[in-house]
Design an enzyme around this catalytic site. Structure first.
Site, PDB file in Angstrom:
ATOM      1  N   HIS A1303      -1.594  -4.382   5.317  1.00 60.88           N
ATOM      2  CA  HIS A1303      -1.676  -2.929   5.488  1.00 60.88           C
ATOM      3  C   HIS A1303      -3.080  -2.424   5.172  1.00 60.88           C
ATOM      4  O   HIS A1303      -3.685  -1.687   5.963  1.00 60.88           O
ATOM      5  CB  HIS A1303      -0.631  -2.280   4.568  1.00 60.88           C
ATOM      6  CG  HIS A1303      -0.708  -0.793   4.503  1.00 60.88           C
ATOM      7  ND1 HIS A1303       0.169   0.032   5.177  1.00 60.88           N
ATOM      8  CD2 HIS A1303      -1.545   0.039   3.822  1.00 60.88           C
ATOM      9  CE1 HIS A1303      -0.127   1.289   4.930  1.00 60.88           C
ATOM     10  NE2 HIS A1303      -1.160   1.331   4.099  1.00 60.88           N
ATOM     11  N   GLU A1304      -3.598  -2.819   4.004  1.00 62.42           N
ATOM     12  CA  GLU A1304      -4.937  -2.344   3.614  1.00 62.42           C
ATOM     13  C   GLU A1304      -6.011  -2.903   4.534  1.00 62.42           C
ATOM     14  O   GLU A1304      -6.980  -2.220   4.864  1.00 62.42           O
ATOM     15  CB  GLU A1304      -5.214  -2.705   2.162  1.00 62.42           C
ATOM     16  CG  GLU A1304      -4.239  -2.131   1.151  1.00 62.42           C
ATOM     17  CD  GLU A1304      -4.105  -0.622   1.232  1.00 62.42           C
ATOM     18  OE1 GLU A1304      -5.027   0.044   1.754  1.00 62.42           O
ATOM     19  OE2 GLU A1304      -3.070  -0.092   0.789  1.00 62.42           O
ATOM     20  N   HIS A1307      -6.214  -0.925   7.673  1.00 66.12           N
ATOM     21  CA  HIS A1307      -6.854   0.387   7.508  1.00 66.12           C
ATOM     22  C   HIS A1307      -8.325   0.354   7.933  1.00 66.12           C
ATOM     23  O   HIS A1307      -8.886   1.393   8.266  1.00 66.12           O
ATOM     24  CB  HIS A1307      -6.757   0.843   6.056  1.00 66.12           C
ATOM     25  CG  HIS A1307      -5.558   1.683   5.772  1.00 66.12           C
ATOM     26  ND1 HIS A1307      -5.152   2.718   6.588  1.00 66.12           N
ATOM     27  CD2 HIS A1307      -4.661   1.641   4.744  1.00 66.12           C
ATOM     28  CE1 HIS A1307      -4.068   3.275   6.092  1.00 66.12           C
ATOM     29  NE2 HIS A1307      -3.740   2.648   4.975  1.00 66.12           N
ATOM     30  N   GLU A1368      -1.557   5.556   8.578  1.00 70.77           N
ATOM     31  CA  GLU A1368      -0.677   4.732   7.758  1.00 70.77           C
ATOM     32  C   GLU A1368       0.327   3.967   8.609  1.00 70.77           C
ATOM     33  O   GLU A1368       0.680   2.825   8.287  1.00 70.77           O
ATOM     34  CB  GLU A1368       0.051   5.605   6.733  1.00 70.77           C
ATOM     35  CG  GLU A1368      -0.851   6.303   5.741  1.00 70.77           C
ATOM     36  CD  GLU A1368      -1.604   5.322   4.856  1.00 70.77           C
ATOM     37  OE1 GLU A1368      -1.119   4.200   4.642  1.00 70.77           O
ATOM     38  OE2 GLU A1368      -2.704   5.681   4.383  1.00 70.77           O
ATOM     39  N   ASP A1372       0.870   0.005   8.606  1.00 70.27           N
ATOM     40  CA  ASP A1372       2.173  -0.624   8.362  1.00 70.27           C
ATOM     41  C   ASP A1372       2.488  -1.656   9.445  1.00 70.27           C
ATOM     42  O   ASP A1372       2.920  -2.775   9.159  1.00 70.27           O
ATOM     43  CB  ASP A1372       3.278   0.434   8.331  1.00 70.27           C
ATOM     44  CG  ASP A1372       3.300   1.212   7.021  1.00 70.27           C
ATOM     45  OD1 ASP A1372       2.681   0.741   6.047  1.00 70.27           O
ATOM     46  OD2 ASP A1372       3.918   2.289   6.977  1.00 70.27           O
TER      47      ASP A1372
END
Length: 1477
Positions: A1303-1304, A1307, A1368, A1372
């Site tokens: 997830h990070e 980003h 986000e 995800d």
């Protein structure tokens, strides 16, 4: 950011408690378990031992058991490991209680007490009182931290030894005077606290100590040796006989007479010779000298050999002593010398040639090896396998160097590599390359950064990495510069970190008592002891000063047990026990026993009659090991060299040379298949921490004669470990010839048949595998397709048994408990995975949401609560109690008390109620004074007045400005505060206050109209508006910017030339609003903001008002007061979070977790990169840049290591130095904290951004990607169960923490992160075509998520904001896919689970690993939310609700639908799916 900061809650994690209980029970039960992974390495050992022992079967003194027990020396060699060992290899707090119970009933304790004449009632009372004192924490040596440290070093034996040692000291009070006198005598003889006093001759001199320190290849030793060359008398003391030999030859070649003295060899010229080159153990302490050089002084902290460097430093009688080594030894040496009033002059040297750490690895391919490279690995088997692979792939011939080779062979191999005409272009080496060899290396390539320490894979410590790397580009070689890199991409980050790491100072020096001390000690004992028991008792009673530790006697005791039954005096026992012997080598141990036996019988031992040299070189690894063992036997013989008994030195030299030639020939014939490095950090790895003891380089790479002391020999002119001369033995009859070791033993017919069967089976397996692979290959050639669904796991050929270890049972129980398998996973996977959890858990009355994140947050808070409500527990960076109160420990204690004072001040509700609103009144009065309401005074005039720091801070908060310095990325943030009505102003009557309140509400409504929405804030370009100060003045005329900024800047700071606004429109309209607003309204607004800021830190009246406001927004009961400790821990986290983080990390975050986390992160980065070629919407140029950005992403795990360094008490103290805290001044502490944070942030203006900055504290349950630094950060707080547990199967960890990591990482390429390049610069680095394609792809997600709904308090559906949550949602979706691909790659590469643990869990046999991966992903989002809170979040939170973070993502996964066999068109498998990364 993975989780909205507001999603914090509280819950007791009962399952985690259960896990601890079960683990404690299981691992304390003493049960045995077959260790199949240990059988393979040991399988040949019994045969080797059988024929070794058979060779000496007629020896009557080959002891099978010790005198004092039933532990044979064969057991000590580890041969019993075939049976497994007690499962007491994991720590739990109950272990101390268990060992106390054992202590209470121990016959060994009773026997030792009896030796002290402590018997009967006195003994029982002493034991009972001692156990009670330990339980109540009254004996510092036996606190939990100390016992845990003892356990980690030596298992339960370490705890027992610690208890026994403490009991000796405790029991003195129960002895009669006569017994006390005898006991005191033993304590005095074993007192090692003042080792400097052992050398009175050296103390009588005024010595000059000069330290030459610097990195490898800095010329430090050269300068010391130049001084030695000019001395009228002197000595060189080195760690290796190879180095001593080099100095001996160098001096004599220069015409300076020099003797050579090592444990194995003496070359002495007749007459007075000025210089001597020796190994450090052989240093002559009885001769006055002009100059002494002690090389590699950092080895003074070596656990086995450090005593020799200490002895040389303390005892050499030299006018000048030159110490050469690493800077890590400087503080320790200074402290030691200061204890006897000697000054130390430090000369620091820089590296003579540049050394570069490469930006890229070799990408896992040996084809990228170049001429002049040295490939460093830490597995003997891999050395030959890599050699074979490089020679096959590149055509380069490879020389070989590793610790098990004789030093002469190492030197010859080094010569081949250095000679450009030899044809040997590459060197393959272990860490033995780091010392004693001058090599012409251009580049060091680390094949791995891990090594096996005998129990587990460990990271190579930073100092060793640096020392090895420093061998590249040595001065005076053909290479003018050096380079260092790694073979694997995943290891490169660790290499960079190691090379940039600060020096880790040594803390203690090794000691070993003189043989005379041990002998005198033995005479004071009233009952007979074996020599091993004697050493053990000496060790238990010994006392050392805080600067020293007792060197490891474990090997010495093993040998002592073996020769216990031989008729030897203590001096001879000590000498044989200290012989340079690899105690894990059965052949060497058997010969040592033979040598000692013959010596005890006064027999002549002729080596040529005992050792037969094989006729040919070795062609297998086993044969090569036997040659190396035979060479060690010869070196052992030469080291002993007793006149009469071991006198065939010439024959030994001849055998030694023959063996070295055979070994040299063998190096070019051995073949292996390389064990591929995993490309990451393994679970179970020891973390590099603060250096207390420096392990001798090369010691653990393989058996070597130089891994044990080379001094201490017995015979004419030899010095024992204590420096005393020992006598010689007399002659005797020649021993009968024994059967020689058979180096070419024939195999039986059965063994041959079995071997042929295995070969045939392997051939058939290879053929079928090849046919299968070819068939698969042909299928792909027929149907070339774009990236398919993620491939399935490799099929399991046979049914596997599930893991039944406690951690597996607990993990399975938690998963089963949380699920609701009655639900169809294809209709609602969130309910399917979390239904059980939802049924079991309720939302607290004062909370708006409760989930797994909240549960873990509460667990972390409870740990901090326990720490802050306890006394300071002395811990160093490894969580072990230090042996003396060093400055770091003292600072740590001061830090703790400062932190505890803040917590206590917050918990003191009586004091807070007593002072009431009084602390706030002076601030409000000052605001009224500085912002009067007279109409003739404008706000500009008021701001021109000199502002105090806290007033400027409040003004800045009220304005809600965000100020950036574009060129340095320095950021100062402030928040626009919400509204609140309060009765705290006595100045106004209630009706006046309500009237003013209406004006304030109107003012805030106007502010809200032109404030940026959450969606607008997510656009980096829109919030980037640079201005000069004049330009800003024109835009927002009602604020006098120069005065405001000047008031906030530190006195010496440069005035910023540029200010970046998040919105031009906001500040333009703000100026208009200020101009049209009456001063009275502005004044009350500032008062309001101040009250809101501090109300929660006043008495209950103010706090209750805040709760009512929060309750309205979240739909909770506003009358419920939160637990005070919860509130106070939030304050601690906000004000002193990093300092609290240190104690949290020491308690919860172990080295294995950090290493394994890095491994998972690197594998996910790799999977993310490998997927990029399959993304057709990315053009080639953008794809290459994107891959480069991934490779450049910095990874931070666990806790900050700079700004401040969480593990360094001094760094923390400096960071919080200006923060003033008082135990009874809570409100003042809060004001002080706000001022300190404001000052700290403004001190950053105009300075380069500090890359070590963290924006979360270590205990935070969250993670984030920082686009301006291109970094992903994972605090220790989230690296806890159920997100991460080191013993979980990988499919569970990757499904949970792996998706967080993915997830990070994603980003970095979401709608916001994609606008920053690899250096964190806001720039367009994507092509226009790719941007357009990206926007088209993301519209699918916007539309999809905008159609998802949640219910409001009335049960009506409210749609999500797909645009607000886009970033986000992309993270995800991309994170899940990256985590799955990474896990699958590991699983396919290691189907036998030799590296990656993917064992099945009990009770879940109907689930595949893939299905449990998805269940693990969903479980971390198990959560319940009140409707009011859910609606509030939809409006402001950029994250989707938990249910849609599960179902929304999985609806886009075709692989999920395939795994759970969801029909096309079902709820979880819709026809339209969105895909991006």
């Amino acid at each position: 950011m993975f989780l909205n900061k507001r999603a914090a809650g509280y819950k007791i994690n009962h399952t985690r408690v259960l896990r601890d209980i079960v683990r404690t029970y299981y691992f304390s039960s003493g049960s045995y378990k077959l260790q199949s992974n240990r059988i393979s390495p040991c399988i040949r050992t019994p045969f080797l031992l059988e024929r070794t022992v058979a060779a000496f079967s007629t020896s009557t003194h080959l002891s099978r058991t010790t005198t004092g027990g039933n532990v044979s020396w064969i057991d000590r060699l580890g041969l019993r490991n075939l049976l497994g060992k007690p499962q007491e290899d994991k720590w739990s707090d109950s272990l101390l209680e268990e060992r106390l119970i054992n202590f209470q009933d121990s016959t060994d304790v009773r026997q030792r007490a009896s030796e002290m004449k402590l018997r009967g009632k006195n003994f029982r009372k002493a034991v009972d009182d001692f156990i009670n004192a330990v339980r109540k924490g009254r004996i510092g040596r036996c606190e939990i931290s100390a016992t845990k440290a003892a356990f980690e070093e030596n298992g339960v034996d370490g705890i027992d030894k610690l208890l026994m040692s403490a009991f000796y000291e405790f029991s003195q009070n129960y002895l009669e005077s006569e017994q006390l006198e005898a006991f005191s005598s033993l304590r005095q003889l074993s007192d090692l606290r003042y080792p400097a006093d052992w050398h009175p001759a050296a103390r009588a001199m005024q010595r000059k100590i000069i330290m030459h320190v610097g990195p490898t290849n800095s010329g430090k030793t050269y300068h010391a040796l130049k001084r030695l060359e000019g001395a009228s008398s002197g000595i060189y003391c080195g760690p290796l006989r190879l180095l001593a030999h080099e100095i001996y030859e160098r001096m004599n070649q220069k015409g300076i007479p020099c003797n050579l003295i090592t444990g194995e060899e003496r070359r002495e010229m007749p007459g007075e010779v000025p210089l001597t080159a020796s190994t450090v153990e052989m240093a002559n302490l009885n001769k006055e000298l002009d100059v002494a050089v002690i090389d590699e002084i950092q080895l003074i902290s070596d656990p086995a050999r450090g005593w020799a460097w200490t002895q040389a430093l303390l005892g050499l009688q030299a006018k000048e002593i030159h110490l050469c080594g690493e800077t890590s030894a400087v503080p320790l040496i200074k402290s030691i010398c200061a204890s006897f009033n000697e000054d130390v002059e430090v000369r620091t040297y820089e590296r003579l040639t540049p050394l570069t750490v490469a930006e890229y690895s070799l990408n896992g391919s040996v084809k990228n090896i170049r001429k002049g490279d040295c490939v460093v690995t830490f597995s003997r088997k891999n050395i030959f396998a890599i050699k074979q692979e490089i020679e096959k792939e590149t055509g380069f011939r490879c020389a070989v160097v590793y610790g098990g080779l004789p030093p002469e062979t190492r030197s010859m191999q080094a010569g081949l590599f250095n000679d450009p005409e030899s044809g040997y272009d590459v060197l393959i080496a272990s860490d033995a390359v780091g010392m004693g060899l001058n090599l012409n290396i251009k580049r060091i390539v680390f094949e791995t950064v891990q090594k096996w320490d005998g129990r587990k894979q460990c990271l190579i410590p930073f100092p060793h990495i640096k020392q090895i790397a420093g061998r590249a580009g040595r001065f005076s070689t053909a290479n003018s510069s050096g380079e260092v890199t790694t073979l694997m991409n995943a290891d490169l980050n660790y290499l960079h970190k190691a090379m940039a790491a600060p020096v880790q100072n040594l803390e203690m020096a090794g000691l070993q008592p003189k043989v005379e001390q041990v002998e005198l000690f033995s005479h004071q004992l009233t009952t007979p002891h074996s020599f091993s028991e004697l050493l053990g008792k000496f060790e238990l009673l010994s006392r050392v000063d805080g600067l020293y530790f007792l060197c490891n006697w474990s090997d010495l005791k093993i040998i002592a047990d073996m020769i216990e039954n031989l008729p030897l005096d203590i001096t001879d026992r000590y000498t044989f026990s200290a012989a340079p012997t690899n105690t894990t080598d059965p052949l060497v141990m058997a010969y040592l026993n033979k040598f000692a036996t013959m010596y005890s019988k006064q027999q002549i031992c002729l080596l040529e009659s005992l050792v037969r040299v094989p006729e040919s070189h070795a062609t297998t690894n086993e044969r090569l090991k036997e040659l190396e063992s035979a060479h060690r036997v010869v070196m052992l013989y030469m080291w002993l060299r007793y006149p009469g008994s071991f006198s065939s030195v010439e024959a030994a030299e001849d055998i030694k040379k023959q063996l070295e030639n055979l070994i040299l020939q063998s190096l070019h014939t051995i073949r292996f298949t390389r064990v591929r490095p995993r490309g990451g950090i393994d679970p179970g790895m020891a973390e590099t921490g603060k250096v207390k003891k420096m392990v001798f380089e090369g010691k653990s790479t393989g058996p070597t004669n130089e891994s044990r002391p080379t001094g201490g020999g017995v015979g004419s002119g030899h010095l024992g470990p204590g420096g005393s001369r020992t006598g010689s033995g007399s002659g005797g009859p020649r021993a009968r010839r024994r059967p020689e070791p058979n180096y070419a033993r024939k195999f039986s017919h059965l063994e041959v048949i079995l071997a042929l069967t295995c070969v045939l089976f392997l051939i058939l397996t290879s053929v079928f595998a090849g046919l299968y692979a070819r068939g698969k290959s042909n299928k792909h050639q027929v149907e070339p397709t774009p990236p398919p669904l993620p491939p399935k796991c490799p099929p399991v050929e046979k049914e596997e048994e599930p893991c039944l270890e406690p951690h597996c049972v607990i993990a399975a129980a938690e998963i089963i408990s949380d699920m609701d398998t009655k639900i169809d996973p294809c209709q609602d996977f969130f309910q399917y995975s979390c239904g059980g959890w939802l049924d079991k858990n309720v939302i607290a009355d004062d909370k708006g949401q409760y989930g797994i994140f909240n549960s873990l947050y509460e667990d972390n808070q409870k740990i901090l609560k326990s720490l802050l409500e306890s006394e300071h527990s002395p811990t160093n960076d490894n969580g072990k109690e230090p042996t003396f109160p060093n400055p770091s420990e003292m600072q740590d204690k001061l830090n703790f008390y400062k932190l505890q004072s803040l917590y206590k001040s917050c918990m003191n509700l009586t004091q807070i109620a007593k002072v009431g609103v009084k602390p706030l009144e002076p601030i409000l009065a000052e605001i009224i004074k500085l912002f009067p309401v007279e109409p003739d005074q404008s706000l500009i005039y008021l701001l021109e007045r000199k502002l105090r720091k806290y007033q400027a801070e409040l003004m800045e908060k009220a304005l809600g400005a965000e100020i950036y310095d574009d060129e340095t990325n320095t950021v100062f943030e402030s928040n626009i505060l919400g509204s609140m009505l309060d009765a705290g102003m006595e100045r106004y009557r209630q009706n006046e206050w309500e009237h003013l309140a209406d004006k304030i509400v109107d003012f805030e409504k106007k502010l809200a109209k032109f404030s940026l929405s959450a969606e607008e804030f997510s656009d980096p370009e829109a919030i980037y508006n640079p201005h000069s100060i004049p330009s800003l003045d024109q835009l927002c005329k009602m604020i006098f910017w120069p005065q405001l900024i000047e008031a906030l800047l530190p006195p010496a700071a440069d005035f910023p030339s540029k200010v970046i606004l998040t919105s031009n429109e906001y500040f333009e309209k703000l100026s208009q609003l200020i101009e049209e607003t009456p001063p009275s309204t502005l004044q009350v607004y500032f008062l309001w903001q101040t009250i809101f800021e501090y109300a929660d830190h006043l008495d209950e009246e103010f706090q209750a008002t805040l709760r009512r406001l929060s309750a309205t927004l979240k739909g909770v009961d506003g009358t419920v007061k939160p637990k005070r400790w919860e509130t106070c821990l939030k304050v601690v986290d906000d004000v002193m979070g990093y300092m609290a983080g240190r104690f949290f990390v020491l308690k919860t975050f172990k080295g294995d977790s950090k290493n394994l986390s890095h491994q998972i992160i690197e594998s996910i980065k790799k999977a993310f990169i490998e997927r990029m070629p399959h993304l057709d919407w990315l053009d080639e140029t953008t794809r290459e840049k994107a891959i480069y950005k991934v490779n450049q992403i910095a990874v931070k795990v666990g806790y900050p290591d700079s700004t401040p360094d969480t593990m360094d008490p001094k760094s923390l103290a400096e960071y919080y130095e200006l923060l003033k805290i008082g135990e009874t001044m809570y409100f003042e502490n809060i004001v002080s904290g706000n001022k300190w944070k404001t000052d700290r942030d403004w001190r950053k203006v105009g300075k380069p951004v500090e890359k070590g900055n963290w924006y979360m504290t270590p205990q935070t349950v969250n993670a984030y990607y920082n686009p301006t630094a291109n970094e992903i950060v994972f605090p220790a707080g989230i690296l806890q169960p159920p997100f991460f547990f080191a013993t979980n199967p990988e499919y569970v960890n990757y499904g949970a923490i792996g998706v967080v990591i993915g997830h990070e990482l994603t980003h970095a390429f979401d709608s916001s992160g994609r606008q920053y390049d690899e250096k964190g610069r806001l720039t367009q680095w994507w092509s226009n075509a790719t941007i357009e394609a990206f926007n088209n792809q993301t519209q699918c997600f916007v539309k999809q998520y905008s159609n998802y709904t949640i219910n409001d308090p009335k049960g009506l559906p409210v749609n999500l904001n797909g645009k607000l949550t886009l970033g986000e949602n992309l993270a995800d979706n991309g994170g899940l896919r990256a985590a799955y691909y990474a896990w699958l790659a590991n699983y396919k590469a290691d189907p036998d689970q030799k590296i990656h643990k993917n064992y099945l869990l009990p009770g879940l046999k109907n689930f595949t690993r893939e299905q449990l991966f998805y269940v693990s992903f969903a479980r971390v989002w198990c959560s319940k939310t009140r409707p009011e809170n859910a609606v509030e979040r939809i409006r402001t939170d950029p994250h989707s609700p938990p249910k849609w973070r599960v179902n929304g993502v999985l609806k886009n996964s075709g692989h999920f639908s395939e795994t759970f066999k969801c029909k096309k068109g079902s709820f979880m498998n819709p026809d339209d799916k969105c895909k991006l990364w």
